[in-house]
Write an enzyme that holds these catalytic residues in place. Sequence first.
Site, PDB file in Angstrom:
ATOM      1  N   ASP A  40      -5.879 -12.974   0.364  1.00  0.00           N
ATOM      2  CA  ASP A  40      -6.375 -11.629   0.738  1.00  0.00           C
ATOM      3  C   ASP A  40      -7.911 -11.675   0.843  1.00  0.00           C
ATOM      4  OD1 ASP A  40      -6.275  -8.959   1.473  1.00  0.00           O
ATOM      5  OD2 ASP A  40      -5.949  -8.208  -0.561  1.00  0.00           O
ATOM      6  N   HIS A  95       0.867  -1.193   0.000  1.00  0.00           N
ATOM      7  CA  HIS A  95       0.000   0.000   0.000  1.00  0.00           C
ATOM      8  C   HIS A  95       0.892   1.227   0.000  1.00  0.00           C
ATOM      9  CE1 HIS A  95      -4.023  -1.698   0.161  1.00  0.00           C
ATOM     10  NE2 HIS A  95      -3.513  -2.653   0.924  1.00  0.00           N
TER      11      HIS A  95
HETATM   12 ZN   LIG Z   1      -4.328  -4.638   0.883  1.00  0.00          ZN
HETATM   13 ZN   LIG Z   2      -5.400  -7.460   2.659  1.00  0.00          ZN
END
Ligand SMILES: [Zn+2]
Ligand SMILES: [Zn+2]
Length: 365
Positions: free
Chosen positions: A259, A180
């Site tokens: 995820d 990120h």
């Molecule tokens: Zn992420």
């Molecule tokens: Zn994640």
Amino acid sequence: MTEISGQIVRPGAVVPGTLEVDGPTILSVSAKGRAGDDIIVPGFIDLHCHGGGGHTFTKGDPAQARAAAEFHLRHGTTTMLASLVSSPYELMREATAAYLPLVADGVIAGLHFEGPYLSAVRCGAQNPAFLRDPSVEELTALIKLGAGAIRMVTIAPELPGALEAVGLLAAAGVVAALGHTDATYEQVLAGVAAGATVGTHVFNGMRPPHHREPGPVVALLDSPSIVCELVADGIHLHDGMLRFAAHAAGPDRSALITDAMDAAGMPDGQYELGGQEVVVADRVARLVRGGSIAGSTLTMDAAFRQAVGAGLGLPTVSAMASTTPARALGLDDQVGALEAGLRADLVVLSPDLRVKRVMRAGAWI
Ligand SMILES: [Zn+2]
Ligand SMILES: [Zn+2]
């Protein structure tokens, strides 16, 4: 003693034969016996997962966490981290304390904090209200509270204090992951030099590559000490990009992750992630605000099929689903391969790669 016969996927090769299990441990793997066409792979190891089956890891609720881990176990995941999303410090503390018994029981291998020390520019589905600069004080207290249960923290290396935080994590035996991030190529390499060893869902949530500013993607794929997480759902990454990334980093540095959010294995509809509304339509989870992809609805067996369908061979995909993530966590002396002496964690797949049976520590689940 249990004997399991089939096409045994070992590092670098598929060997028709028989695997002998004694108690919780693999006793031997040999080419004897009638093998049949079942495919036997090591249990999947998911470094990055927020939930599944309608249950989330992100709220610090141990009952939900147990149910989420149970859901993924039925899909072949025998070792996993419980991933939070960017959260207030208090929730990070509560979750750490609440999940300690689950780590002790082996239900999860530990916690992964995805944030809150992330870039606001590349926050994706992370709640911007909770983002902040890395805090050595917070991390030091969390590591102490976790007593080994905190296994990975994702940080954007360009933030103030990030390199110090990465160094602190690495010194404490916690995996520092970079992600990120809006960092430049050089800023990512500084994070790697400071001790980071994982790239969080490479390509997703980071500045895209450009031939004059290679950015995080190229820095991570090309750093020999980095294991690159890849979300192989055909949505987060085009199959061509998945194949390219796996070839660039090689199976020893590529790890399939889910995820997944709680919507994995659930019908389309309304969900929530880290305090933000999510809509799942045709298995794609997106934030209501802005439409960012909000985690996946993957399970590791589906990621495995997607990667094989993308043209990667069985030994390569098995390394990416088990062996490499085991090594990233420092657990490769216990799990991650079908080798004598390791824990008998395995998945029996049909020839079309559907899960038939799952064994964990020598017991069928
Ligand atoms: Zn992420
Ligand atoms: Zn994640």
